[in-house]
Design an enzyme around this catalytic site. Sequence first.
Site, short mmCIF file in Angstrom:
data_model
loop_
_atom_site.label_atom_id
_atom_site.label_comp_id
_atom_site.label_asym_id
_atom_site.label_seq_id
_atom_site.Cartn_x
_atom_site.Cartn_y
_atom_site.Cartn_z
N HIS A 78 -10.83 58.64 35.05
CA HIS A 78 -10.20 57.30 35.06
C HIS A 78 -9.04 57.24 34.08
O HIS A 78 -9.06 57.89 33.02
CB HIS A 78 -11.22 56.20 34.78
CG HIS A 78 -11.89 56.27 33.43
ND1 HIS A 78 -11.38 55.62 32.32
CD2 HIS A 78 -13.02 56.88 33.01
CE1 HIS A 78 -12.18 55.82 31.29
NE2 HIS A 78 -13.18 56.60 31.68
N ASP A 80 -7.75 54.27 32.79
CA ASP A 80 -7.75 53.13 31.87
C ASP A 80 -8.46 53.48 30.58
O ASP A 80 -9.27 54.41 30.52
CB ASP A 80 -8.39 51.90 32.51
CG ASP A 80 -9.88 52.07 32.77
OD1 ASP A 80 -10.26 53.12 33.32
OD2 ASP A 80 -10.66 51.15 32.43
N ASP A 141 -11.10 59.13 26.17
CA ASP A 141 -11.91 58.55 27.25
C ASP A 141 -10.98 57.69 28.11
O ASP A 141 -10.76 56.53 27.80
CB ASP A 141 -13.04 57.71 26.64
CG ASP A 141 -13.96 57.10 27.68
OD1 ASP A 141 -13.88 57.50 28.84
OD2 ASP A 141 -14.75 56.22 27.30
N GLU A 175 -12.37 51.74 35.09
CA GLU A 175 -13.74 52.22 34.89
C GLU A 175 -14.38 51.56 33.68
O GLU A 175 -15.58 51.28 33.68
CB GLU A 175 -13.71 53.75 34.72
CG GLU A 175 -15.09 54.41 34.72
CD GLU A 175 -15.74 54.51 33.34
OE1 GLU A 175 -16.91 54.91 33.26
OE2 GLU A 175 -15.06 54.18 32.33
N GLU A 176 -13.59 51.32 32.64
CA GLU A 176 -14.13 50.79 31.40
C GLU A 176 -14.66 49.36 31.53
O GLU A 176 -15.41 48.90 30.67
CB GLU A 176 -13.07 50.84 30.29
CG GLU A 176 -12.62 52.24 29.91
CD GLU A 176 -13.70 53.02 29.18
OE1 GLU A 176 -14.82 52.48 29.01
OE2 GLU A 176 -13.44 54.17 28.81
N ASP A 198 -15.84 63.02 32.53
CA ASP A 198 -15.84 61.79 31.73
C ASP A 198 -16.96 61.79 30.70
O ASP A 198 -17.37 60.74 30.22
CB ASP A 198 -15.99 60.58 32.68
CG ASP A 198 -15.69 59.25 32.01
OD1 ASP A 198 -15.04 59.25 30.94
OD2 ASP A 198 -16.12 58.22 32.54
N HIS A 380 -13.87 54.67 22.20
CA HIS A 380 -13.65 53.21 22.18
C HIS A 380 -13.31 52.66 20.81
O HIS A 380 -13.42 51.44 20.59
CB HIS A 380 -14.87 52.45 22.72
CG HIS A 380 -15.17 52.73 24.15
ND1 HIS A 380 -16.09 52.00 24.87
CD2 HIS A 380 -14.69 53.65 25.01
CE1 HIS A 380 -16.17 52.46 26.11
NE2 HIS A 380 -15.31 53.48 26.21
#
Length: 408
Positions: A78, A80, A141, A175-176, A198, A380
């Site tokens: 992903h 994002d 990520d 995705e997040e 991922d 994150h």
Amino acid sequence: MEKIIDRFLRYVAFDTASNPDSQSQPSTNKQFALLEQLRKELQAMGVEQVEVDKNGYLMASIPSNIDGDVPAIGFISHVDTSPDAPGCGIKPRIVENYDGKTLVLNEAKGVELNPEEFPELRDYIGQTLITTDGTTLLGADDKAGVAEIMSAAEYIMEHPEFRHGEIKIGFTPDEEIGRGVDRFDVKKFGAQYAYTMDGGAIGELEYENFNAASAKIHIQGRNIHPGYAKDKMLNAILIGSELNDMLPVWQRPEYTEGYDGFFHITKFNGVVEEARMEYIIRDHDSALFERKKEMLRECADFINRKYGEGVVTLEIKDQYYNMKKQVEPHYHIIEKAVKAMEEAGIRANIRPIRGGTDGARLSFMGLPCPNIFAGGLNFHGKYEYVPVQSMEKATEVILNIIRNFTEK
């Protein structure tokens, strides 16, 4: 062939944070900028079948160069990044030959990567680390996964002697925020099996994940002048705190690991008159997952009986489910991934995902899709980092998986 570090640094320069409050698809238009960059790069490599659609999905296909019945294999990441931390103006730091000592990411803000707090740092002594500057997330990520897939694609296109079946490449948005494959067309993608790149630390291989739900709670209080509030005021802030305290403390994320599930309060905004709370609910076991949702409903019902009907309004929405039962019937795809890691000199660490991936939902959409490490850690947030050697090994694993599917 371009160095993966250069590719990764180019990708993290794009601000691609998703937005859970947006109703558009994708949730932020800025994700298209990176998707278009990836489209151009794939076409420059010689990949002819590349498309970015209006929903923010990039799909590409590399035709088979061998005869015989070889399944089409997909690799997905992903684009994002999480909205939990700033994703704009990322200034990566390159730490060569890491010596195992504390890394000062931002002296002014007192942000450090200390091996006493993050002991896994010691696993990467002597390697090259990419860290943040202590003010943003890094974006490993899942831009590490994106870079690894792109590097594998470049290798395939530059080495026509490399034998492979049909290869499918997919990059997804959002995705997040749990919407990564809302409009993903599995049939159009055309893979028989796929892998999301991922995961976290090198060696991770996952085909079990949480069952997941979100919960939104509205608390309607009653604001009365505090001088005359006796037997009249309903303080929504205190009622919300009371409801949260009814949930078991030991089922909070900070007290759980492995297969443990949890309730996680992610938002609490309010004044005396009204308040809003948001939770995520997670458990690997489907029965325990259902029990957790029922427990939250029981808490809301109790509050309504105590303070009056309608004080608490609760909305629970399932997000995704444990992919295990969809992947296990095709266990050979796990075995091929384990073999691919062993061939790269990596010990596979098969473990449950304490989260979810696009692959979980894709598995329920008919595309068995386990998850492989991308190499990053501390996702994150400002403590995020990725060892360059882990990204290089992930690329090698992709190529090994492809090769393993060509073997009889």
